[in-house]
Design a protein around this motif. Structure first.
Motif, PDB file in Angstrom:
ATOM      1  N   ARG A  69       0.808  -1.223   0.000  1.00  0.00           N
ATOM      2  CA  ARG A  69       0.000   0.000   0.000  1.00  0.00           C
ATOM      3  C   ARG A  69       0.842   1.275   0.000  1.00  0.00           C
ATOM      4  O   ARG A  69       0.297   2.368   0.119  1.00  0.00           O
ATOM      5  N   ASP A  70       2.156   1.140  -0.119  1.00  0.00           N
ATOM      6  CA  ASP A  70       2.972   2.333  -0.336  1.00  0.00           C
ATOM      7  C   ASP A  70       2.576   2.960  -1.671  1.00  0.00           C
ATOM      8  O   ASP A  70       2.336   2.255  -2.652  1.00  0.00           O
ATOM      9  N   GLU A  71       2.511   4.286  -1.700  1.00  0.00           N
ATOM     10  CA  GLU A  71       2.315   5.003  -2.961  1.00  0.00           C
ATOM     11  C   GLU A  71       3.676   5.500  -3.423  1.00  0.00           C
ATOM     12  O   GLU A  71       4.323   6.277  -2.729  1.00  0.00           O
ATOM     13  N   LEU A  72       4.115   5.023  -4.580  1.00  0.00           N
ATOM     14  CA  LEU A  72       5.427   5.376  -5.110  1.00  0.00           C
ATOM     15  C   LEU A  72       5.270   6.386  -6.239  1.00  0.00           C
ATOM     16  O   LEU A  72       4.455   6.199  -7.134  1.00  0.00           O
ATOM     17  N   LEU A  73       6.070   7.437  -6.183  1.00  0.00           N
ATOM     18  CA  LEU A  73       6.096   8.427  -7.256  1.00  0.00           C
ATOM     19  C   LEU A  73       7.417   8.299  -8.005  1.00  0.00           C
ATOM     20  O   LEU A  73       8.493   8.311  -7.401  1.00  0.00           O
ATOM     21  N   PHE A  74       7.326   8.161  -9.324  1.00  0.00           N
ATOM     22  CA  PHE A  74       8.500   8.044 -10.179  1.00  0.00           C
ATOM     23  C   PHE A  74       8.548   9.221 -11.153  1.00  0.00           C
ATOM     24  O   PHE A  74       7.509   9.667 -11.652  1.00  0.00           O
ATOM     25  N   VAL A  75       9.764   9.691 -11.432  1.00  0.00           N
ATOM     26  CA  VAL A  75       9.978  10.649 -12.513  1.00  0.00           C
ATOM     27  C   VAL A  75      10.557   9.876 -13.691  1.00  0.00           C
ATOM     28  O   VAL A  75      11.553   9.157 -13.540  1.00  0.00           O
ATOM     29  N   MET A  76       9.905  10.012 -14.844  1.00  0.00           N
ATOM     30  CA  MET A  76      10.304   9.259 -16.028  1.00  0.00           C
ATOM     31  C   MET A  76      10.629  10.223 -17.160  1.00  0.00           C
ATOM     32  O   MET A  76       9.892  11.174 -17.409  1.00  0.00           O
ATOM     33  N   SER A  77      11.723   9.985 -17.846  1.00  0.00           N
ATOM     34  CA  SER A  77      12.048  10.792 -19.013  1.00  0.00           C
ATOM     35  C   SER A  77      11.088  10.459 -20.146  1.00  0.00           C
ATOM     36  O   SER A  77      10.371   9.452 -20.108  1.00  0.00           O
TER      37      SER A  77
END
Length: 228
Positions: free
Chosen positions: A197-205
């Motif tokens: 249930r962790d919410e992960l935020l990713f930055v993607m090129s």
């Protein structure tokens, strides 16, 4: 950081309060006297002027601002404000509010917009998040670079649950930037453990393949491919 917010309505005031709480300097500008609710954001500087006019922007010393936020309820005004801030004053970063989703296509670097924020699009992303745990949800896209921010809520069945961040090999051009757990916001370190249930935020090129990220979240960490 010094920030000019054009548009002192409920949206502009809310942004101002958040920025002030984080220690930034804020100037709120609006052309309507009825919007001058100074007592509601007393810590900010206020200016009664039209941000679409060069004279007003010069008086506000926009060239000294780090960010200009065009947060009015008028899309045409937000585009003009962004354009002037970028082309006439060289502001490093502009953020513009999109009121009508039909106008979103105009919010690009030609109009001086670095980041376009569409409330309907964000709400759609949040709805998708609520019903699609485990799926990648694009929150928004940076128009200048084409990079995007995506979110995924880890289901209990994800093989990366229980793994240390350093044990997971994220695909190239994809960076884990934030872990949101309950009411906590965590800046990920190599020794942090991912939990269900962790919410992960990713930055993607712009070149990154989201399917590769989805594959990692479905593949046990540390697994090797046949060619390794």
């Amino acid at each position: 950081m010094k920030v000019l917010i054009a548009g002192a309505g409920s949206v502009g005031r809310s942004i101002a309060r958040d920025l002030l709480e984080h220690g930034h300097e804020v100037l709120l500008m609006d052309h309507s006297p009825s919007a001058m609710r100074v007592a509601q954001v007393a810590e900010a500087d206020w200016m009664l002027a039209d941000a679409c006019e060069l004279t007003a922007l010069r008086e506000a010393a926009v060239e000294t601002m780090d960010v200009v936020v065009a947060a009015t309820g008028d899309d045409k005004a937000n585009l003009v404000i962004s354009f002037l801030a970028k082309t006439e004053f060289g502001v490093p970063r502009t953020v513009a509010r999109v009121n009508n989703p039909r106008n979103e296509w105009m919010y690009d670097t030609q109009w001086g917009v670095d980041v376009a924020v569409s409330t309907p699009r964000i709400m759609t992303a949040m709805v998708e998040e609520a019903v699609a745990v485990g799926d990648l949800v694009k929150v928004f896209t940076f128009h200048q670079s084409g990079a995007s921010i995506v979110e995924v809520t880890l289901p209990p069945t994800s093989p990366v649950v229980g793994a240390l961040v350093r044990e997971i090999q994220w695909p190239g051009e994809i960076v884990l930037s934030c872990i949101m757990r309950s009411d906590r916001t965590i800046s990920p370190s190599p020794e942090d453990t991912l939990e269900a249930r962790d919410e992960l935020l990713f930055v993607m090129s712009a070149e990154a393949d989201p399917e590769l990220l989805a594959a990692v979240l479905r593949t046990p960490p540390g697994a090797t491919s046949p060619t390794d």
